[in-house]
Design an enzyme around this catalytic site. Structure first.
Site, short mmCIF file in Angstrom:
data_model
loop_
_atom_site.label_atom_id
_atom_site.label_comp_id
_atom_site.label_asym_id
_atom_site.label_seq_id
_atom_site.Cartn_x
_atom_site.Cartn_y
_atom_site.Cartn_z
N GLY A 1 0.79 -1.23 0.00
CA GLY A 1 0.00 0.00 0.00
C GLY A 1 0.82 1.27 0.00
N GLU B 1 4.91 -6.12 1.36
CA GLU B 1 4.35 -6.51 0.06
C GLU B 1 4.07 -5.31 -0.84
OE1 GLU B 1 0.76 -8.40 1.49
OE2 GLU B 1 1.79 -10.27 1.92
N PRO B 2 5.10 -4.59 -1.27
CA PRO B 2 4.84 -3.46 -2.17
C PRO B 2 4.46 -3.95 -3.57
CG PRO B 2 7.20 -3.78 -1.93
CD PRO B 2 6.54 -4.76 -0.99
N GLY B 3 3.47 -3.32 -4.18
CA GLY B 3 3.10 -3.64 -5.55
C GLY B 3 3.28 -2.39 -6.41
N ARG C 1 -8.59 3.30 -13.82
CA ARG C 1 -8.43 3.89 -12.49
C ARG C 1 -9.06 5.27 -12.32
NH1 ARG C 1 -3.76 4.85 -10.57
NH2 ARG C 1 -4.25 4.16 -8.48
N TYR D 1 -11.67 5.25 -9.28
CA TYR D 1 -11.46 6.01 -8.06
C TYR D 1 -10.85 7.39 -8.25
CZ TYR D 1 -8.69 1.56 -7.80
OH TYR D 1 -8.06 0.38 -8.03
N CYS E 1 -17.27 4.00 -25.23
CA CYS E 1 -18.64 4.53 -25.31
C CYS E 1 -19.22 4.80 -23.94
CB CYS E 1 -19.50 3.54 -26.09
SG CYS E 1 -18.81 3.27 -27.72
N GLU E 2 -18.55 5.64 -23.17
CA GLU E 2 -19.04 6.05 -21.85
C GLU E 2 -18.56 7.48 -21.62
OE1 GLU E 2 -19.18 3.82 -18.52
OE2 GLU E 2 -19.55 1.96 -19.61
N TYR F 1 -1.59 -1.45 -11.96
CA TYR F 1 -3.05 -1.41 -11.96
C TYR F 1 -3.63 -0.74 -13.20
CZ TYR F 1 -2.17 -2.69 -7.14
OH TYR F 1 -1.71 -3.32 -6.01
#
Ligand SMILES: *Cc1c(COP(=O)(O)O)cnc(C)c1O
Length: 446
Positions: free
Chosen positions: A262, A304-306, A343, A347, A374-375, A403
C-alpha cells in the site's frame, strides 16, 4: 518572483518539462522527444503502434533494490496484482524478492515461469477450491487465511499427513489509503478478521487445533496509496499487542509479521510518496520497542509493495485521435482509455499526461483527455497541453506501470495494449497486443 506575477504570464510550453514522476532514466536529448531507458517514446510508438505500455526494466530493478536496502532484515514480496508477466516474474526472482499472489492464475503463471513456489504467498478473501488445489499442488510457501470457512477445507485437502504454513489476515482497525475503495484496514470492508471483536483470536484458536496448519504469523494490509508512515506504526503496535495476547492465551510465539503493502507513489509532480527508507526506520523502531515492552522476540518482517515497484516504471503512450472544443472545454481523445486504464473512472485518480514526439511551442491550455470508449465517464485526465494539440500527436502518461493492464478489459473489443520493456537503449516486446483473433477465439457459439 511572486505567484501573482507567475499567474499573469501564460505558461510557455517550452519550459523544461517536470520529469519528477518519470522513470529516473528519462532524458530529453531533443526538446519534446523524451527517451525512457535510452529509447525515444516516439520511436516505440512507431515500431509497436499505440496505445503502448513502456516498462523501464532498470527502474523496476532499482525499486526492488531500494526496498532490499531499506529492509535488509525483511522478506520483500512483490504484489503481483499490480502488474504481472513472465519477464516481471524473472526480474523479481533475480532481484531476490518473493511474490504475493491472489489467484490460481497468478500463482500458476509464476511457478511455470520458474519462480520458486516456497517464496510465494497466496492471499484472497474468497479463495476458490481451484485456488487452494493449485496452491497445494504447486507447494506455495504460505497461505493467508482470511476467514473461518477456509480452515476445514484446507485441512481436509492437505490430508492427515499434509503440512502447510499459514498466516492470518487481521484487520487492525486503521483507516488509511487514498480512496474508500482501496481502504482495507477498517472493520467495514470485506478483508480479514477483526482484532477488536475477537474474530481474529477465534480463528487463530481454530487454526491451532489443526495439526496440518502451521501458523507462522499475522498479516495485515491497510489499503493502497498510503503516503504516511503513521498508520503502519499504529498497525505494528496493535499486531504486537495481539501477538502478546496469543502468547499469553496459547503459549505460542509467532515468528513472522506481514505488514502488507500500500506504499503510496506520486502520480503528478509535487505529490507526496512514501519513502521505503523512512518507513523501514519507523517500523523497525516501533517493532523493537513494542516487542521489548511485551517481552516478545522481534518477528521477521514481511512487506508486500506492488504499486511502488511497478507504477513509476511504466509510461503509457497514446495517439490523439480527435480534438473537440465544446463550450468552454477542449476534449482531446486518444486511442485507448478506460479499457487499458480504468483507475480514473474507478477512483478518480489524477494523472499528468504530456505531449511527446514534437517540440511544444504554443502556450499550455487546460484540456480534458478522454478515451475512445462509449461512456461519458471514460476520462483519463484533466491536463494542460499545448494549445495546438491535434490528431496524430502523441501523448504520454507517466506512472502507468501498476493497476493499468492488470485491470484492463476487452471493452468495445478494442484489445489490450502491448508491453514493451526498455533498457540501455533497447526496446523489446514483453506482451503483444491483443487482437480480434485472441478475442474471437473464445467466442465459440454460432
Ligand atoms: C494489493 C495488495 C498489496 C499491494 O498493494 P500496493 O498498493 O500495490 O502496494 C499487498 N498486499 C495485499 C494483501 C494486497 O491485497
Amino acid at each position: 518572483m511572486t505567484a501573482v506575477h507567475e499567474a499573469a504570464v501564460p505558461v510557455a510550453a517550452t519550459t523544461p518539462a517536470d520529469l519528477s514522476v518519470w522513470p529516473a532514466s528519462t532524458t530529453e536529448p531533443r526538446p519534446g522527444d523524451p527517451a525512457v531507458g535510452g529509447v525515444p517514446l516516439a520511436e516505440i510508438a512507431d515500431r509497436f503502434g499505440t496505445p503502448v505500455y513502456v516498462l523501464d526494466e532498470g527502474e523496476v530493478r532499482e525499486r526492488c533494490r531500494a526496498y532490499l536496502r531499506a529492509f535488509p532484515e525483511a522478506e520483500v514480496l512483490y504484489a503481483a496484482k499490480a502488474f504481472l508477466c513472465r519477464s516481471m516474474i524473472r526480474w523479481m526472482d533475480e532481484e531476490g524478492l518473493g511474490l504475493d499472489v491472489c489467484s490460481a492464475g497468478e500463482l500458476e503463471l509464476a511457478v511455470t515461469a520458474g519462480f520458486p513456489p516456497e517464496r510465494i504467498v497466496l492471499h484472497g478473501n474468497a479463495k476458490s477450491p481451484h485456488d487452494l488445489e493449485t496452491a497445494l499442488r504447486l507447494g506455495v510457501g504460505r497461505i493467508v487465511i482470511d476467514g473461518p470457512t477456509e480452515i476445514a477445507p484446507l485441512a481436509a485437502a492437505l490430508g492427515p499427513d499434509g503440512r502447510q504454513r499459514v498466516l492470518v489476515r487481521v484487520v487492525p482497525g486503521i483507516g488509511a489509503g487514498a480512496h474508500d475503495k482501496i481502504r482495507t484496514g477498517t472493520e467495514d470492508q470485506k478483508f480479514g478478521l477483526s482484532l477488536s471483536d475477537g474474530h481474529a483470536q477465534h480463528v487463530i484458536a481454530r487454526i491451532l487445533d489443526q495439526p496440518q496448519l502451521q501458523l507462522t504469523g499475522l498479516h495485515c494490509h491497510l489499503g493502497s496509496q498510503i503516503t504516511s508512515v503513521k498508520p503502519y506504526v499504529t498497525a505494528v503496535r496493535r499486531m504486537v499487542g495481539l501477538m502478546a495476547r496469543l502468547r499469553d492465551q496459547h503459549g505460542i510465539t509467532l515468528p513472522e509479521l506481514d505488514l502488507g503493502g500500500g506504499h503510496g507513489i506520486a502520480y503528478r509532480p509535487g505529490e507526496p510518496a512514501l519513502d521505503p527508507a523512512v518507513l523501514a526506520r519507523r517500523v523497525r523502531a516501533e517493532l523493537g520497542a513494542a516487542c521489548a515492552a511485551a517481552e516478545l522476540p522481534v518477528p521477521r518482517l514481511i512487506i508486500e509493495p506492488g504499486r511502488a515497484i511497478a507504477g513509476p516504471a511504466g509510461v503509457a503512450v497514446y495517439h490523439v485521435l480527435s480534438v473537440k472544443r465544446t463550450g468552454a472545454r477542449t476534449f482531446v481523445a486518444v486511442d485507448g482509455g478506460m479499457s487499458d486504464n480504468p483507475r480514473p473512472a474507478l477512483y478518480g485518480v489524477r494523472y499528468a499526461p504530456r505531449l511527446v514526439g514534437r517540440p511544444a511551442t504554443e502556450p499550455l491550455t487546460p484540456v480534458t483527455v478522454v478515451g475512445r470508449h462509449c461512456e461519458a465517464g471514460d476520462v483519463l485526465a484533466e491536463a494542460e497541453l499545448p494549445s495546438d494539440v491535434r490528431p496524430g500527436d502523441l501523448l504520454a502518461v507517466p506512472v502507468a506501470g501498476a493497476y493499468h493492464l492488470s485491470m484492463a478489459s476487452a471493452y468495445n473489443l478494442v484489445g489490450r495494449p502491448p508491453v514493451v520493456a526498455v533498457h540501455a537503449g533497447r526496446a523489446r516486446l514483453l506482451v503483444r497486443r491483443e487482437c480480434l483473433a485472441d478475442l474471437s477465439s473464445r467466442d465459440v457459439g454460432v
